[in-house]
Design an enzyme around this catalytic site. Sequence first.
Site, PDB file in Angstrom:
ATOM      1  N   ARG A 196       2.445  14.422   6.743  1.00  0.00           N
ATOM      2  CA  ARG A 196       3.281  14.710   7.914  1.00  0.00           C
ATOM      3  C   ARG A 196       4.774  14.719   7.593  1.00  0.00           C
ATOM      4  O   ARG A 196       5.580  15.204   8.385  1.00  0.00           O
ATOM      5  CB  ARG A 196       2.981  13.696   9.029  1.00  0.00           C
ATOM      6  CG  ARG A 196       1.698  14.016   9.798  1.00  0.00           C
ATOM      7  CD  ARG A 196       1.457  13.033  10.917  1.00  0.00           C
ATOM      8  NE  ARG A 196       0.882  11.789  10.412  1.00  0.00           N
ATOM      9  CZ  ARG A 196       0.622  10.724  11.171  1.00  0.00           C
ATOM     10  NH1 ARG A 196       0.902  10.752  12.468  1.00  0.00           N
ATOM     11  NH2 ARG A 196       0.098   9.632  10.650  1.00  0.00           N
ATOM     12  N   ARG A 255      38.865   8.540  -6.429  1.00  0.00           N
ATOM     13  CA  ARG A 255      37.552   8.742  -7.035  1.00  0.00           C
ATOM     14  C   ARG A 255      37.558   8.427  -8.524  1.00  0.00           C
ATOM     15  O   ARG A 255      38.611   8.239  -9.130  1.00  0.00           O
ATOM     16  CB  ARG A 255      37.063  10.175  -6.808  1.00  0.00           C
ATOM     17  CG  ARG A 255      37.942  11.244  -7.444  1.00  0.00           C
ATOM     18  CD  ARG A 255      37.493  12.651  -7.070  1.00  0.00           C
ATOM     19  NE  ARG A 255      38.348  13.686  -7.621  1.00  0.00           N
ATOM     20  CZ  ARG A 255      38.151  14.281  -8.792  1.00  0.00           C
ATOM     21  NH1 ARG A 255      37.128  13.929  -9.553  1.00  0.00           N
ATOM     22  NH2 ARG A 255      38.975  15.232  -9.209  1.00  0.00           N
ATOM     23  N   ASN A 300      -1.502  -4.468  16.732  1.00  0.00           N
ATOM     24  CA  ASN A 300      -1.559  -4.760  15.309  1.00  0.00           C
ATOM     25  C   ASN A 300      -0.441  -4.023  14.577  1.00  0.00           C
ATOM     26  O   ASN A 300      -0.301  -2.804  14.706  1.00  0.00           O
ATOM     27  CB  ASN A 300      -2.928  -4.329  14.766  1.00  0.00           C
ATOM     28  CG  ASN A 300      -3.023  -4.423  13.263  1.00  0.00           C
ATOM     29  OD1 ASN A 300      -2.406  -5.287  12.658  1.00  0.00           O
ATOM     30  ND2 ASN A 300      -3.813  -3.544  12.665  1.00  0.00           N
ATOM     31  N   GLY A 323      -0.793   6.738  -0.167  1.00  0.00           N
ATOM     32  CA  GLY A 323      -0.998   7.882   0.712  1.00  0.00           C
ATOM     33  C   GLY A 323      -0.135   9.080   0.366  1.00  0.00           C
ATOM     34  O   GLY A 323       0.944   8.946  -0.225  1.00  0.00           O
ATOM     35  N   TYR A 358      44.334  18.823 -17.648  1.00  0.00           N
ATOM     36  CA  TYR A 358      43.237  19.601 -18.242  1.00  0.00           C
ATOM     37  C   TYR A 358      43.774  20.919 -18.765  1.00  0.00           C
ATOM     38  O   TYR A 358      44.436  21.669 -18.039  1.00  0.00           O
ATOM     39  CB  TYR A 358      42.165  19.830 -17.176  1.00  0.00           C
ATOM     40  CG  TYR A 358      40.911  20.525 -17.651  1.00  0.00           C
ATOM     41  CD1 TYR A 358      40.238  20.103 -18.789  1.00  0.00           C
ATOM     42  CD2 TYR A 358      40.383  21.598 -16.931  1.00  0.00           C
ATOM     43  CE1 TYR A 358      39.076  20.730 -19.213  1.00  0.00           C
ATOM     44  CE2 TYR A 358      39.215  22.235 -17.345  1.00  0.00           C
ATOM     45  CZ  TYR A 358      38.572  21.796 -18.486  1.00  0.00           C
ATOM     46  OH  TYR A 358      37.417  22.419 -18.900  1.00  0.00           O
ATOM     47  N   LEU A 372       0.846  -1.197   0.000  1.00  0.00           N
ATOM     48  CA  LEU A 372       0.000   0.000   0.000  1.00  0.00           C
ATOM     49  C   LEU A 372       0.879   1.245   0.000  1.00  0.00           C
ATOM     50  O   LEU A 372       1.563   1.528   0.985  1.00  0.00           O
ATOM     51  CB  LEU A 372      -0.919  -0.021   1.226  1.00  0.00           C
ATOM     52  CG  LEU A 372      -1.712  -1.326   1.444  1.00  0.00           C
ATOM     53  CD1 LEU A 372      -2.641  -1.187   2.639  1.00  0.00           C
ATOM     54  CD2 LEU A 372      -2.479  -1.716   0.194  1.00  0.00           C
ATOM     55  N   GLY A 418      -9.209   4.408   2.459  1.00  0.00           N
ATOM     56  CA  GLY A 418      -8.870   3.433   3.481  1.00  0.00           C
ATOM     57  C   GLY A 418      -8.104   2.240   2.951  1.00  0.00           C
ATOM     58  O   GLY A 418      -7.982   2.016   1.750  1.00  0.00           O
TER      59      GLY A 418
END
Length: 451
Positions: free
Chosen positions: A14, A328, A165, A10, A382, A7, A76
Site C-alpha cells: 500500500r 554551508r 489491540n 512485509g 575556483y 517484525l 503471519g
Amino acid sequence: MRSAIVLAAGKGTRMKSSLNKVMHPVSNKPMIGHIVTSLRKAGVENIVVVVGHGAESVKDYLGDSVQYALQEPQLGTGHAVMQAQCLKEVEGDTLILCGDGPCIQSETIEAAFAANENSEMTVLTAVLPDGERYGRIVRGSNGNVDRIVEAKDCTEEQLAITEINTGIFCFKNKLLFENLKEIGNDNNQQEYYLTDLVEIFNRKGLLVNAMIVSDPQETMGVNDRIDLAKAQKWMTRHECEKHMRNGVTIIDPDTTYIDVGVEIGQDTIIYPNVMIQGETKIGSNVTILSNSFLRNAEIADEVTIDSSKIVESKVGAHTTIGPMSHLRNHTEIAENCRIGNFVEFKNSYFGTGSKCAHLTYVGDADVGSGVNFGCGVVTVNYDGKNKYRTTIKDGAFIGSNCNLIAPVTIGENALLAAGSTITDSVEDGDMGIARSRQENKAGYGTKYKNK
C-alpha cells in the site's frame, strides 16, 4: 534480560514504493531506526529484526547493531516470531512490535516490561472512541485479557468495545517459544496469528495482562503514505512539546519542524515556519525567525537567525545572521559577528567581531577578527579546476565590489579600495587598489542622450 523482536518482513504494497516500508523516513530517519533507538534507550539488550522483502536495505542500514531472522514466505505474525529462534533459550522478557510503528517511545517500552513483571503475557492496548478496524480486547471477569477478536469477526456487542489491540506484546521469553508451536493456521488466510497466544495462555492458566497506552497515536502503524504523514505530524508535535516543556518558546508548533535528537537551550524562541534537522545543537536565548532552515548546525547562546539557511556549520555567541544568509560546508562564524542580507559563506572561518552586511560570497577563506566587508565582495576561489583559499588578517577593511582572486593574503589592518580586483597579496597596513584611473569626457553625456 530484555529482548525484542521487530517484525519487518512485509512488502508494504500500500506504500506503492520500491523502498522497503520500514525504511521510509519519519523525521529524516527510517521508521525501523526510530524503533531500534527507542528499544536501546529502554535497555533492550537483544534485538532481532525479522526481515523478508527488501531485507538487504534494512541490513545495510542497521548493520551489525541487531540480529536478523529471515521470514520467507510470510505466513503471519506468529510465523514471523517463530523465525527468531536465536532467542529461544534466552532468559527474561521479550517485547514484540512491528517495524512500521515509528512513534513508540522508550518510556512506553519500559512501562511494558514493568507491566509484565507479574504476568506471563502483556498486551499493549489503547482506547479509541470508535474501535474502527482494530481487534477488540475482551476482558474476563478478573479484568485480565480473555481474548482478542478481530473487527471482522466481532458481534455487535463486541464492536462496541473501545479498547483495542495495538499489536505490541510482551512475553516471558521461554513461555513464548514453548507455546508458539501450538498456534495453528486454520483460517481463511492460512496464516499463523500471534494473537492466538492469548487463548492458548489462558487455556493453560497463564496470566494475560493488558497495559493501556495513554496516547493511542503513539502505537499507530504506517500502512500507506497517508499514515506516514500522520506519523510525521505526531512525531513533530511530540518533539515540539518536549522542547516547550524544557523551556523553549515555540510560537506555532503546527508549522515548526524539529527532528528527533535536536538539542535546544532554555529561553530560545522559535517563530513559525522554521525547520531544524539532524544533530543540530542550539544554545540558550537564541531567536530563530520565520523561514529559517538548520541542519547539523551548532548555534551558541544569544544568536539571532533571520530567514536564513545554516548547514553543517557553527555560529558563535552574540552573532546575528540574516535575513537571507546561507552558511554551508563547515563554515564557522565566531562571536559578536554580523552576517547580513544575501550573504553566502562556504567552508570558511570568520573571526570575532567581523562584519559582512550584504550581497557577498565568502568561499574557502580564513578571516581574522574585526574585519569589515563592504557590499558585493567575492572571494574568487575556483579557477575551473582547483579551489584555493583566501586569507584576510585582523582589522582589514574590504571595500565594496572587490574581487579577491585566490590564493591571496590581505594583511593586518590593510585596506582594499572599492571596485578592485585583487590578484596579489597586500602587506600589513597597506592599501590595495586595482582599477583603471577615472577619465571624464566633457559633454559626452549630453551627446549620448541626444543621439
